[in-house]
Write a protein that holds these residues in place. Sequence first.
Motif, PDB file in Angstrom:
ATOM      1  N   PHE A   1       0.834  -1.208   0.000  1.00 34.01           N
ATOM      2  CA  PHE A   1       0.000   0.000   0.000  1.00 34.01           C
ATOM      3  C   PHE A   1       0.870   1.260   0.000  1.00 34.01           C
ATOM      4  N   PRO A   2       1.702   1.437  -1.023  1.00 31.12           N
ATOM      5  CA  PRO A   2       2.582   2.618  -1.010  1.00 31.12           C
ATOM      6  C   PRO A   2       1.808   3.917  -1.158  1.00 31.12           C
ATOM      7  N   MET A   3       0.556   3.813  -1.604  1.00 33.41           N
ATOM      8  CA  MET A   3      -0.218   5.043  -1.813  1.00 33.41           C
ATOM      9  C   MET A   3      -0.786   5.596  -0.504  1.00 33.41           C
ATOM     10  N   LEU A   4      -0.736   4.800   0.548  1.00 31.71           N
ATOM     11  CA  LEU A   4      -1.257   5.272   1.829  1.00 31.71           C
ATOM     12  C   LEU A   4      -0.113   5.801   2.698  1.00 31.71           C
ATOM     13  N   ASP A   5      -0.440   6.780   3.498  1.00 31.31           N
ATOM     14  CA  ASP A   5       0.580   7.358   4.368  1.00 31.31           C
ATOM     15  C   ASP A   5       0.680   6.522   5.637  1.00 31.31           C
ATOM     16  N   LEU A   6       1.359   5.394   5.516  1.00 28.82           N
ATOM     17  CA  LEU A   6       1.475   4.477   6.651  1.00 28.82           C
ATOM     18  C   LEU A   6       2.858   4.569   7.292  1.00 28.82           C
ATOM     19  N   GLY A   7       3.522   5.660   7.101  1.00 25.20           N
ATOM     20  CA  GLY A   7       4.868   5.814   7.665  1.00 25.20           C
ATOM     21  C   GLY A   7       5.911   5.348   6.676  1.00 25.20           C
ATOM     22  N   LYS A   8       7.137   5.780   6.932  1.00 32.10           N
ATOM     23  CA  LYS A   8       8.223   5.440   6.015  1.00 32.10           C
ATOM     24  C   LYS A   8       8.570   3.963   6.121  1.00 32.10           C
ATOM     25  N   ALA A   9       8.824   3.356   4.992  1.00 26.18           N
ATOM     26  CA  ALA A   9       9.180   1.935   4.984  1.00 26.18           C
ATOM     27  C   ALA A   9      10.467   1.691   5.767  1.00 26.18           C
ATOM     28  N   SER A  10      11.353   2.695   5.776  1.00 29.28           N
ATOM     29  CA  SER A  10      12.610   2.492   6.507  1.00 29.28           C
ATOM     30  C   SER A  10      12.352   2.394   8.015  1.00 29.28           C
ATOM     31  N   THR A  11      11.352   3.136   8.498  1.00 27.97           N
ATOM     32  CA  THR A  11      10.990   3.020   9.911  1.00 27.97           C
ATOM     33  C   THR A  11      10.426   1.628  10.182  1.00 27.97           C
ATOM     34  N   TRP A  12       9.591   1.166   9.262  1.00 29.06           N
ATOM     35  CA  TRP A  12       9.037  -0.184   9.380  1.00 29.06           C
ATOM     36  C   TRP A  12      10.170  -1.221   9.390  1.00 29.06           C
ATOM     37  N   THR A  13      11.177  -0.985   8.573  1.00 26.71           N
ATOM     38  CA  THR A  13      12.297  -1.931   8.516  1.00 26.71           C
ATOM     39  C   THR A  13      12.981  -2.032   9.873  1.00 26.71           C
ATOM     40  N   GLN A  14      13.206  -0.873  10.485  1.00 25.50           N
ATOM     41  CA  GLN A  14      13.860  -0.883  11.794  1.00 25.50           C
ATOM     42  C   GLN A  14      13.006  -1.622  12.817  1.00 25.50           C
ATOM     43  N   ILE A  15      11.708  -1.335  12.787  1.00 28.86           N
ATOM     44  CA  ILE A  15      10.809  -2.040  13.719  1.00 28.86           C
ATOM     45  C   ILE A  15      10.857  -3.534  13.421  1.00 28.86           C
ATOM     46  N   HIS A  16      10.856  -3.866  12.153  1.00 21.58           N
ATOM     47  CA  HIS A  16      10.865  -5.279  11.739  1.00 21.58           C
ATOM     48  C   HIS A  16      12.119  -5.993  12.260  1.00 21.58           C
ATOM     49  N   ILE A  17      13.251  -5.330  12.126  1.00 12.78           N
ATOM     50  CA  ILE A  17      14.512  -5.966  12.529  1.00 12.78           C
ATOM     51  C   ILE A  17      14.548  -6.197  14.046  1.00 12.78           C
ATOM     52  N   TYR A  18      14.268  -5.145  14.790  1.00 12.52           N
ATOM     53  CA  TYR A  18      14.447  -5.261  16.245  1.00 12.52           C
ATOM     54  C   TYR A  18      13.297  -6.046  16.894  1.00 12.52           C
ATOM     55  N   LEU A  19      12.111  -5.884  16.333  1.00 10.75           N
ATOM     56  CA  LEU A  19      11.011  -6.718  16.833  1.00 10.75           C
ATOM     57  C   LEU A  19      11.290  -8.185  16.490  1.00 10.75           C
ATOM     58  N   GLY A  20      11.923  -8.398  15.359  1.00  9.81           N
ATOM     59  CA  GLY A  20      12.295  -9.762  14.969  1.00  9.81           C
ATOM     60  C   GLY A  20      13.240 -10.381  15.989  1.00  9.81           C
TER      61      GLY A  20
END
Lengths: 278, 624
Positions: A64-83
């Motif tokens: 959903f790149p058309m929605l303002d769901l935050g930057k993907a890079s922020t999601w990546t950081q959350i993904h890594i550390y939550l992982g």
Amino acid sequence: MAQQLTVTSRRRVRNSTITIIVVLVFGWVSTLYADALRQHEFLDGWVLAAGMIVLACFNIRKKFPMLDLGKASTWTQIHIYLGFFTVILFLFHTDFDMPIGPLNWALWVMFVVVSLSGIIGLYLSTSIPPKLERGSERILLERIPGFRAQLAREVEDLAMRSVVDDASMTISNFFTDTLHHFMGRERNLLDHLCGSPRKLSRIRQDFANLQRYLDSRGVEILREIEDRVVAKDNLDFHFAHLMVLRLWLFIHIPATYSLIFLACVHVATAYAFSTGAP
Amino acid sequence: MSEDQGAGRPQRWDKPFGPTSMADADIDRVLALPSFSSVEADEFPKDLPLREIIANDGRIQRFSRGDIIVRRGDYGSSVFLILDGAVRGLASEEAERAIAPADTVAKKGWFGALAQLWRNSRIPEFRSSVKYQSDARDGAKGFRLSVNRAIVVSPSYVGLNRRLGRAKSGEPAISESFAGADQRANSPEPDETFVTRLEDIDALIDQYNTFPIAAPEMFGELAALARSPRGATVFAESDIVEVVELRWQALREIRRWSEGFSKRIDALYRERGLITHLRSSPIFKHVDQATLEIIAGQTVFETHGGFEWSAAFQRARDQAGHVDSIIEQEPVIAEEGHYLDGLILIRSGFARVSVTVDHGQKTVGFLANDDAFGLEEIVASWRGEGDHKLRRSLRAIGYVDLLRVPTSLVEQYLLDGLPPELLDDTIMAKQSEIADHAQPFKADAETAEQPILDFLIDNRVINGTQTMLINTDKCVNCDDCVRACAATHDGNPRFIRHGISHRNFMVANACMHCVDPVCLIGCPTGAIHRSTTTGNVVIDDATCVGCATCATSCPYNNIRMVETRDANGALIADDQFMPIAKATKCDLCAGQQGGPACERACPHDALKRVDIRNSKALGEWLSN
């Protein structure tokens, strides 16, 4: 010292610290939970399930790149550390023990596959891009077959021209015996991934050996061919690394969905066979 | 060299400005204008006669009431001298907004954004054919505009503008009735161009501030000389307006060879724009009006480099395959070690600041609009620490328009009251900080910034305000950026994840939304324009006629022409069965939520839209 850290390093320190704090807090809460004579597996399990859902949402956010769901890079950081956090949680949840029963084994194996593929992917994502500077230019994966075909045509043309210009079969025979195979498709991918220049070195030795049979015009053609062989080797290098950068996701993402499915079954069975208050 | 080769060499006036060279009678009419009263034909060299300049770099144009002759914001490449009739300019921001293309793409709501998932066409470059059934649109405040094909004919205009007829329900429509069709048969091949017409100018004049200009005055000279954006929209007020339009090349030639004409133009510039410009510089903030007029009276107006720098740059790059030696082609404005005869103020364009190191030039920065050069040396000399010699050289990067204020005037009127922050050792940097969003890129020879600076200047990337940079140490080639771009542009990505590289960053082929957008020059309909709300360079798809002028002009190859398709996937063609093309480029996700989707979609922070002049942000991002 802190002033010398780059933004990336500072971010790494910050996120690691937060993760460690969260793990400690969770460990403390889990202890309190156990002290209240409750089964900590239910607490671990639900937090783990929630964590896995958030992790899986990263892929959904990409759809959903058309929605303002935050930057993907922020999601990546959350993904890594939550992982990393979920891996620790998983170890708590399994009491650092091996599973019992086929369902739990499947779940355990799948979690390990997802975690390991994620960690390997993280390593690949940070280690491969700097290597791709080789050859001075980034090459798009989709363009590699076209470039390779063009180089192959040029090498074949040069080999044919050597027969006419040089009245010699040396280069054309070399093309037929060695280069035709090399130029035909991507070669030596494993060597490239291991960083070994062995195969290219051998071909270049062959080029050096051939020069004694050629006159100046033949040597000139041979050098032109060698330039293209080196360029093709560079394409192979890019192809090998770019494919690896894509392929790890083909393990990580399907395994994630399988894991979520198995986790749902696990929750259902856990509640079906549970006794008393969790 | 063979005769054929010699005969085929292109000459300056192989293709005159108009369809044909202007006729003698028309040239006589032009020379009879007051603007040319002081111009003597014998002032011009024999191989560049005045009449030839006018004949080939000029064209007669006729406009009907309401036709827009120049638009505010368009980059000027010509000057207009009114032969007959009256025109009117818009004098207020409100008036400009009222007629500006309704800006455009409304911000999508959450559902509207999400709906792109299923509404995006599966057909590449799909366009609704409904768009082509009406070529009229509304301005922001409801002033209706129509795009008409007009015919420019020289020497004798025969009035072939398409006329507006009335379709049912009172809607204006384009009719094919050509007046003067008989004459057309005997006329030279007409040159077709496009004119946008305001349809209710009486209401516009009633409601907003406007100013009249009538024959035989001229307008558009400032923008043409400085290649700056037009300051106001001008439209035809009388039923018929006849003008002679002179290319900027003619303006420069005539100004160069005729002192009288040069003085007249300079006087016009001083009267209309110079004081305002000086006033906007922080160096002149403390000066009163009377002093400013004295300074303006002696300020010299100069241009360096070629207007068509983008074409020259493209040629140099294509021929050499690299741009390392491009500094040698840049005209020297002021040279290190020479006497500093004045304070230089950049009015438009870019200039490279360099110092001599051994046998070469080391770039130490660049200057752009409103930056000054030479103040440091003048101050040093004034304090007894220097000798009026330049410590650095200044070169024109492409085209530079500047003002030179004599050193004696600077010392007499400016230095005494100059704010202390402009007088200290970091005078250049301080001055630039005061100027809005202008900080010349400073490079320290001891750091790694020098090669980056050279790369950015040599490749003219300094022009970009929203340049797409990709950190190649971080980019994993996942193409999420490209997919995000496609998802927000009806399935069509508007950039290519490829481009020139230096060290660990790549300048991708995406519109940079330039400070000096040369792509705007020559657009016949104004389809490519700066957004009135954001200042970004955008293309109005409805008014783009697919001429590819912008795509050809863009020095960075960031505009792509695409052939449009209908709902069945078939090419949309005109009545001559020629495919209808459209210019496309990055619009920074106008109307989308959250700004450019490419930047938001990058999972590794490898892609960033950067204002190259913001050296601090650029440096921080590159060092991550």
